[in-house]
Design a protein around this motif. Structure first.
Motif, PDB file in Angstrom:
ATOM      1  N   ALA A   2       0.842  -1.198   0.000  1.00 19.10           N
ATOM      2  CA  ALA A   2       0.000   0.000   0.000  1.00 19.10           C
ATOM      3  C   ALA A   2       0.876   1.247   0.000  1.00 19.10           C
ATOM      4  CB  ALA A   2      -0.898  -0.002   1.224  1.00 19.10           C
ATOM      5  N   GLY A   3       0.317   2.333  -0.548  1.00 15.90           N
ATOM      6  CA  GLY A   3       0.989   3.625  -0.482  1.00 15.90           C
ATOM      7  C   GLY A   3       1.956   3.913  -1.605  1.00 15.90           C
ATOM      8  N   LEU A   4       2.016   3.047  -2.615  1.00 20.18           N
ATOM      9  CA  LEU A   4       2.895   3.285  -3.769  1.00 20.18           C
ATOM     10  C   LEU A   4       2.195   4.230  -4.733  1.00 20.18           C
ATOM     11  CD1 LEU A   4       5.409   2.649  -5.501  1.00 20.18           C
ATOM     12  CD2 LEU A   4       4.150   0.676  -6.411  1.00 20.18           C
ATOM     13  N   GLU A   5       2.821   5.354  -5.026  1.00 19.47           N
ATOM     14  CA  GLU A   5       2.253   6.316  -5.969  1.00 19.47           C
ATOM     15  C   GLU A   5       2.409   5.789  -7.384  1.00 19.47           C
ATOM     16  OE1 GLU A   5       2.546  11.087  -7.077  1.00 19.47           O
ATOM     17  OE2 GLU A   5       3.719  10.251  -5.424  1.00 19.47           O
ATOM     18  N   ILE A   6       1.322   5.781  -8.133  1.00 19.39           N
ATOM     19  CA  ILE A   6       1.303   5.187  -9.475  1.00 19.39           C
ATOM     20  C   ILE A   6       1.170   6.278 -10.537  1.00 19.39           C
ATOM     21  CG2 ILE A   6       0.058   3.655 -11.038  1.00 19.39           C
ATOM     22  CD1 ILE A   6       1.565   2.234  -8.771  1.00 19.39           C
ATOM     23  N   ASP A   7       2.055   6.215 -11.511  1.00 23.26           N
ATOM     24  CA  ASP A   7       2.041   7.131 -12.652  1.00 23.26           C
ATOM     25  C   ASP A   7       1.518   6.352 -13.865  1.00 23.26           C
ATOM     26  OD1 ASP A   7       2.527   8.817 -14.774  1.00 23.26           O
ATOM     27  OD2 ASP A   7       4.609   9.256 -14.240  1.00 23.26           O
ATOM     28  N   ARG A   8       0.259   6.560 -14.204  1.00 28.35           N
ATOM     29  CA  ARG A   8      -0.329   5.829 -15.335  1.00 28.35           C
ATOM     30  C   ARG A   8       0.343   6.179 -16.639  1.00 28.35           C
ATOM     31  NH1 ARG A   8      -4.136   6.302 -19.203  1.00 28.35           N
ATOM     32  NH2 ARG A   8      -4.643   8.433 -18.626  1.00 28.35           N
ATOM     33  N   GLU A   9       0.747   7.431 -16.804  1.00 28.89           N
ATOM     34  CA  GLU A   9       1.416   7.848 -18.037  1.00 28.89           C
ATOM     35  C   GLU A   9       2.729   7.097 -18.239  1.00 28.89           C
ATOM     36  OE1 GLU A   9       0.720   9.772 -20.699  1.00 28.89           O
ATOM     37  OE2 GLU A   9      -1.312   9.694 -19.890  1.00 28.89           O
ATOM     38  N   ALA A  10       3.418   6.790 -17.146  1.00 32.30           N
ATOM     39  CA  ALA A  10       4.669   6.034 -17.259  1.00 32.30           C
ATOM     40  C   ALA A  10       4.400   4.632 -17.797  1.00 32.30           C
ATOM     41  CB  ALA A  10       5.365   5.963 -15.901  1.00 32.30           C
ATOM     42  N   ILE A  11       3.291   4.019 -17.373  1.00 33.63           N
ATOM     43  CA  ILE A  11       2.933   2.696 -17.893  1.00 33.63           C
ATOM     44  C   ILE A  11       2.613   2.792 -19.377  1.00 33.63           C
ATOM     45  CG2 ILE A  11       1.309   0.775 -17.694  1.00 33.63           C
ATOM     46  CD1 ILE A  11       0.934   1.559 -14.750  1.00 33.63           C
ATOM     47  N   ASP A  12       1.855   3.814 -19.766  1.00 34.40           N
ATOM     48  CA  ASP A  12       1.516   3.990 -21.184  1.00 34.40           C
ATOM     49  C   ASP A  12       2.764   4.232 -22.029  1.00 34.40           C
ATOM     50  OD1 ASP A  12      -1.124   3.620 -20.548  1.00 34.40           O
ATOM     51  OD2 ASP A  12      -1.705   5.724 -20.748  1.00 34.40           O
ATOM     52  N   ARG A  13       3.743   4.940 -21.468  1.00 33.20           N
ATOM     53  CA  ARG A  13       4.995   5.161 -22.212  1.00 33.20           C
ATOM     54  C   ARG A  13       5.709   3.838 -22.474  1.00 33.20           C
ATOM     55  NH1 ARG A  13       5.473   9.818 -18.957  1.00 33.20           N
ATOM     56  NH2 ARG A  13       6.845   8.745 -17.471  1.00 33.20           N
ATOM     57  N   ASP A  14       5.735   2.968 -21.473  1.00 27.10           N
ATOM     58  CA  ASP A  14       6.373   1.670 -21.671  1.00 27.10           C
ATOM     59  C   ASP A  14       5.600   0.832 -22.685  1.00 27.10           C
ATOM     60  OD1 ASP A  14       8.595   1.997 -20.044  1.00 27.10           O
ATOM     61  OD2 ASP A  14       7.585   1.263 -18.249  1.00 27.10           O
ATOM     62  N   ARG A  67       8.517  -3.738 -37.001  1.00 24.64           N
ATOM     63  CA  ARG A  67       7.185  -4.089 -36.533  1.00 24.64           C
ATOM     64  C   ARG A  67       6.186  -4.064 -37.689  1.00 24.64           C
ATOM     65  NH1 ARG A  67       5.761  -6.400 -32.177  1.00 24.64           N
ATOM     66  NH2 ARG A  67       4.974  -4.896 -30.691  1.00 24.64           N
ATOM     67  N   GLY A  68       5.063  -4.788 -37.517  1.00 24.82           N
ATOM     68  CA  GLY A  68       4.105  -4.951 -38.590  1.00 24.82           C
ATOM     69  C   GLY A  68       2.895  -4.042 -38.479  1.00 24.82           C
ATOM     70  N   GLY A  69       1.859  -4.350 -39.282  1.00 27.27           N
ATOM     71  CA  GLY A  69       0.684  -3.496 -39.413  1.00 27.27           C
ATOM     72  C   GLY A  69      -0.177  -3.417 -38.165  1.00 27.27           C
ATOM     73  N   ARG A  70      -0.127  -4.436 -37.309  1.00 28.88           N
ATOM     74  CA  ARG A  70      -0.971  -4.419 -36.097  1.00 28.88           C
ATOM     75  C   ARG A  70      -0.643  -3.214 -35.225  1.00 28.88           C
ATOM     76  NH1 ARG A  70      -3.535  -8.285 -32.464  1.00 28.88           N
ATOM     77  NH2 ARG A  70      -4.824  -6.943 -31.148  1.00 28.88           N
ATOM     78  N   MET A  71       0.633  -2.809 -35.206  1.00 30.59           N
ATOM     79  CA  MET A  71       1.039  -1.706 -34.338  1.00 30.59           C
ATOM     80  C   MET A  71       0.496  -0.356 -34.825  1.00 30.59           C
ATOM     81  SD  MET A  71       2.467  -3.169 -31.881  1.00 30.59           S
ATOM     82  CE  MET A  71       1.352  -4.535 -32.195  1.00 30.59           C
ATOM     83  N   LYS A  72       0.048  -0.322 -36.097  1.00 35.42           N
ATOM     84  CA  LYS A  72      -0.582   0.906 -36.600  1.00 35.42           C
ATOM     85  C   LYS A  72      -2.032   1.015 -36.142  1.00 35.42           C
ATOM     86  CE  LYS A  72       2.354   0.939 -40.729  1.00 35.42           C
ATOM     87  NZ  LYS A  72       2.395   0.823 -42.210  1.00 35.42           N
ATOM     88  N   ILE A  73      -2.600  -0.125 -35.730  1.00 38.27           N
ATOM     89  CA  ILE A  73      -3.988  -0.143 -35.278  1.00 38.27           C
ATOM     90  C   ILE A  73      -4.069   0.138 -33.786  1.00 38.27           C
ATOM     91  CG2 ILE A  73      -6.034  -1.613 -35.003  1.00 38.27           C
ATOM     92  CD1 ILE A  73      -5.059  -3.182 -37.477  1.00 38.27           C
ATOM     93  N   GLU A  74      -3.225  -0.556 -33.017  1.00 38.11           N
ATOM     94  CA  GLU A  74      -3.301  -0.458 -31.561  1.00 38.11           C
ATOM     95  C   GLU A  74      -2.624   0.807 -31.036  1.00 38.11           C
ATOM     96  OE1 GLU A  74      -5.227  -2.388 -30.169  1.00 38.11           O
ATOM     97  OE2 GLU A  74      -5.352  -4.099 -31.523  1.00 38.11           O
ATOM     98  N   LYS A  75      -3.226   1.425 -30.071  1.00 43.54           N
ATOM     99  CA  LYS A  75      -2.664   2.564 -29.332  1.00 43.54           C
ATOM    100  C   LYS A  75      -2.774   2.214 -27.851  1.00 43.54           C
ATOM    101  CE  LYS A  75      -2.143   4.932 -33.134  1.00 43.54           C
ATOM    102  NZ  LYS A  75      -0.799   5.126 -33.714  1.00 43.54           N
ATOM    103  N   ASP A  76      -1.887   1.354 -27.401  1.00 37.90           N
ATOM    104  CA  ASP A  76      -2.041   0.739 -26.090  1.00 37.90           C
ATOM    105  C   ASP A  76      -2.020   1.749 -24.949  1.00 37.90           C
ATOM    106  OD1 ASP A  76      -2.271  -1.726 -27.226  1.00 37.90           O
ATOM    107  OD2 ASP A  76      -0.207  -2.338 -26.853  1.00 37.90           O
ATOM    108  N   SER A  77      -2.988   1.593 -24.060  1.00 36.28           N
ATOM    109  CA  SER A  77      -3.101   2.442 -22.882  1.00 36.28           C
ATOM    110  C   SER A  77      -3.773   1.612 -21.800  1.00 36.28           C
ATOM    111  CB  SER A  77      -3.928   3.695 -23.191  1.00 36.28           C
ATOM    112  OG  SER A  77      -4.043   4.517 -22.045  1.00 36.28           O
ATOM    113  N   VAL A  78      -3.357   1.810 -20.553  1.00 35.23           N
ATOM    114  CA  VAL A  78      -3.883   0.997 -19.463  1.00 35.23           C
ATOM    115  C   VAL A  78      -5.046   1.701 -18.780  1.00 35.23           C
ATOM    116  CG1 VAL A  78      -2.367   1.893 -17.647  1.00 35.23           C
ATOM    117  CG2 VAL A  78      -3.183  -0.453 -17.514  1.00 35.23           C
ATOM    118  N   ARG A  79      -5.992   0.901 -18.316  1.00 33.92           N
ATOM    119  CA  ARG A  79      -7.131   1.388 -17.543  1.00 33.92           C
ATOM    120  C   ARG A  79      -7.146   0.636 -16.221  1.00 33.92           C
ATOM    121  NH1 ARG A  79     -13.349  -0.315 -18.564  1.00 33.92           N
ATOM    122  NH2 ARG A  79     -14.362   1.038 -17.013  1.00 33.92           N
ATOM    123  N   PHE A  80      -7.205   1.359 -15.102  1.00 33.84           N
ATOM    124  CA  PHE A  80      -7.251   0.739 -13.790  1.00 33.84           C
ATOM    125  C   PHE A  80      -8.694   0.460 -13.385  1.00 33.84           C
ATOM    126  CE2 PHE A  80      -3.216   3.224 -13.331  1.00 33.84           C
ATOM    127  CZ  PHE A  80      -2.378   2.121 -13.248  1.00 33.84           C
TER     128      PHE A  80
END
Length: 387
Positions: free
Chosen positions: A24-36, A46-59
């Motif tokens: 508990a108590g760990l500060e989370i940076d969602r933007e840092a996860i999206d950057r990774d 890389r192939g065509g699939r990467m042009k479709i996906e714009k990966d982003s995390v949702r908690f």
């Protein structure tokens, strides 16, 4: 106990991840996860699939007002390509089933998965065996990085070779071989390689393979800096950090070999040429003159950079497919089908390797400095450093 589970198919609605054991108590940076996640999607080849996906995390659980609660963290990553696959991948029965995939690709899980689970449609194997699942691991690894940062641990990766193009001499493994400028060059390179001339040669090699309808494998290196002495154990085989890293890295799709430190080269030398001499500094610090052990001795970290190299085979989806077998008819055929794919995934593989390194170190860190909150863990850590 730290653990995580991932779920979801490559062309299903989303990837779902549950992470248990973060304090508990760990500060989370969602933007840092999206950057990774974006770093995983990049890299030349890389192939065509990467042009479709714009990966982003949702908690969905385990975080409130930007901090962990100590309860399980649930994350989702949307698959944008799902809109094109709703009929083919519908969880509900459909009136018109898509034509089954029955031709297996050499080198893929197509054949073994179909035989193991009794599938007559290889699509059932392709969807979960796909490297798409590694996006979920990168999200977990990025969470873990944020736990490791307060303890002074950073993790990086870079590409050493693509097919037969790579560094002619092994890179040094000592602390001064990994300055911040190296990682700045890596992140600026489309190949995630710090050497500009070598980057161009790697790109040319991938283009050569692409023109031939072929694919390329290669080698990436993952480095963890600032790792404290004492993570892992020699007390049982499965507690050795080297064994845990080997398992984690070999779980990456296409991984076929792992080296720690000097790796195979150490087997070609004598003991006097391999073993790292220990020194005690005037300031009370411990250090080694060399780092052929790659930061691990006896399954335990020794304070030097933790260095792991992973060899990836070429991916099995070829634009000019190899001969195969049709599982439905049992006939040998001239060509398997072509499944849309990449030409080279080695730069992206390095980002996945970083995530697996972060996951293994998080588990080991929690074992040694465990606590229910980050504050408690840091107290344990600081006490151990002053002892």
């Amino acid at each position: 106990m730290f653990r995580f589970l991932t779920a979801g198919e490559s062309h299903g609605p989303c990837l779902t991840i549950i992470v248990e054991g973060l304090p508990a108590g760990l500060e989370i940076d969602r933007e840092a996860i999206d950057r990774d996640l974006r770093r995983r999607q990049g890299g030349y080849g890389r192939g065509g699939r990467m042009k479709i996906e714009k990966d982003s995390v949702r908690f969905l659980s385990g975080i409130r007002h930007g901090r962990t609660l100590g309860s399980p963290v649930t994350m989702q990553i949307e698959n944008r390509d799902w809109v094109n696959w709703q009929q083919a991948m519908s969880p509900e029965p459909v009136e018109e089933r898509p034509e089954p995939v029955t031709r297996v690709r050499p080198g893929h899980a197509d054949f073994t998965g179909a035989m193991k689970y009794g599938h007559r449609d290889v699509r059932n194997v392709i969807e979960r065996a796909s490297s798409r699942e590694t996006a979920a691991r990168v999200a977990v690894g990025s969470l873990c990085r944020q736990l490791l940062q307060p303890f002074g641990i950073s993790i990086h990766s870079h590409v050493l070779a693509i097919a037969d193009v790579g560094y002619e001499e092994p890179r040094p493994l000592t602390r001064d071989a990994y300055p911040p400028s190296l990682w700045e060059q890596v992140e600026a390179s489309p190949m995630r390689c710090a050497d500009p001339a070598l980057t161009e040669r790697m790109i040319a090699r991938i283009l050569e393979a692409k023109r031939a309808g072929d694919t390329c494998g290669g080698v990436f290196e993952v480095v963890a800096l600032g790792v404290p002495i004492g993570l892992g154990s020699y007390s049982q085989w499965d507690r050795r950090l080297s064994a845990r890293l080997g398992l984690a890295m070999l779980s990456i799709p296409s991984a076929k070999a792992v080296e720690i430190g000097a790796g195979l080269e150490a087997a070609r030398r004598t003991g006097s040429q391999v073993h790292d001499v220990l020194r005690h500094g005037a300031d009370g610090s411990w250090y080694h003159v060399t780092n052929n052990a790659g930061g691990i001795e006896g399954g335990i970290t020794n304070g030097e950079p933790l260095v792991v190299r992973v060899a990836l085979k070429p991916i099995p989806s070829l634009a000019h497919p190899l001969p195969a077998v049709d599982l439905a008819s049992g006939e040998n055929i001239d060509q398997t089908r072509y499944e849309r794919s990449d030409v080279c995934v080695v730069p992206a593989g390095g980002v996945v390797g970083e995530a697996m390194m972060a996951i293994v170190l998080t588990e080991a860190l929690l074992e040694k400095y465990g606590g229910d909150s980050l504050e408690e863990m840091l107290r344990h850590f600081q006490a151990s450093q002053s002892a």
